[in-house]
Design a protein around this motif. Sequence first.
Motif, mmCIF file in Angstrom:
data_model
loop_
_atom_site.group_PDB
_atom_site.id
_atom_site.type_symbol
_atom_site.label_atom_id
_atom_site.label_comp_id
_atom_site.label_asym_id
_atom_site.label_seq_id
_atom_site.Cartn_x
_atom_site.Cartn_y
_atom_site.Cartn_z
ATOM 1 N N ALA A 48 31.019 32.810 3.508
ATOM 2 C CA ALA A 48 29.633 33.043 2.946
ATOM 3 C C ALA A 48 29.472 31.965 1.982
ATOM 4 N N GLU B 126 24.180 27.980 -0.975
ATOM 5 C CA GLU B 126 23.084 27.117 -1.562
ATOM 6 C C GLU B 126 22.154 26.895 -0.385
ATOM 7 N N PHE C 200 28.514 38.441 0.798
ATOM 8 C CA PHE C 200 28.776 39.707 1.023
ATOM 9 C C PHE C 200 29.374 40.541 -0.441
ATOM 10 N N ARG C 201 30.190 39.631 -0.985
ATOM 11 C CA ARG C 201 30.995 40.133 -2.078
ATOM 12 C C ARG C 201 30.579 39.338 -3.331
ATOM 13 N N HIS D 253 33.475 35.095 13.564
ATOM 14 C CA HIS D 253 32.891 36.501 13.654
ATOM 15 C C HIS D 253 31.443 36.489 14.774
ATOM 16 N N PHE E 57 32.241 45.468 11.778
ATOM 17 C CA PHE E 57 33.618 46.100 11.489
ATOM 18 C C PHE E 57 34.066 47.071 12.377
ATOM 19 N N THR F 68 35.297 31.332 0.569
ATOM 20 C CA THR F 68 35.537 32.592 0.998
ATOM 21 C C THR F 68 36.230 33.632 0.067
ATOM 22 N N SER F 69 35.958 34.853 0.014
ATOM 23 C CA SER F 69 36.932 35.720 -0.896
ATOM 24 C C SER F 69 38.211 35.846 -0.412
ATOM 25 N N ASN G 212 35.734 26.953 -4.730
ATOM 26 C CA ASN G 212 35.112 28.193 -4.921
ATOM 27 C C ASN G 212 34.934 28.210 -6.467
ATOM 28 N N ALA H 270 30.444 24.539 -3.566
ATOM 29 C CA ALA H 270 30.946 23.670 -2.564
ATOM 30 C C ALA H 270 29.768 22.600 -2.389
#
Length: 251
Positions: A24, A29, A35-36, A120, A162, A189-190, A214, A233
Amino acid sequence: MSDLIERAADILAKAKYTVALTGAGISVESGIPPFRGKGGLWEKIDPMKYAHIDAFLEDPETVWDVLIKNMKMVLDKARPNPAHTSLVDLERLGLLKTVITQNVDGLHQVAGNQDVIEFHGNFAWQRCQTCDQVIATADVDLTHIPPHCSCGGILRPDCIFFGEMIPPEALHRSQQVSAACDVMLVIGTSAMVQPAATMPFIAKDNGAVVVEINPEPTPLTNHISNLPLLGDAGTVLPRLVAAVEQRRDAS
Ligand code: OAD
């Protein structure tokens, strides 16, 4: 930072097979919240209540109202940013072979990347729960929520909720290209959600150099990433591509 970008450019310019894994953060930008973390979607709504397949099956109207309609509004306006176009530049230089993305915004394809594995799914499409017909999200009539297919079935985004399986072909190809690459760029990405977060481990286990981009450290940063480039990024990737181009021009 400049030093790390130069080192990453040295490695990328000589690489034979580069793969990017994106999340995400690469689309932040472009105006799409992550999400987190700060401003993340899951801070505002509980994913187990609104983004789980059981929640959708039980109450599709609420999930459309709270999550899907808002996603459509945000994604409709989003356009590729310099991070996306940098990945297209890397592909045109013959370096980047494949993008594995967890994002459902389709921005890598809009920017021009040719080989994108959608881990996804893609929000551009809606699928009928009953007859499996696929309809462009842009053509869906949202005057009645949840929207219905002509067969009477309920439409759902062609993305993973999910509790659902990753499309087997996407998973299989991602594992293949992760094992085959000599450089993996891990961008925005986390690295908290499996099985996508396994891909950098597969790459590293098979001898690849992992370059992470990141602004925040992640669980990969001190263990898996050979070169953590801390920054946005949209700033770091254009600098990295410019440094790679310099090396290409000089050789
Ligand atoms: P997350 O929201 O978990 O993480 C976004 C990451 O992007 C964080 O590590 C941020 O520090 C980073 N970030 C923020 N701004 C950035 C910028 N300008 N440039 C680069 N990085 C930036 O997103 P994902 O890791 O993609 O799944 O989340 C994985 C999955 O969890 C999603 O695909 C979604 C979600 O639940 C499903 O919906 C199935």
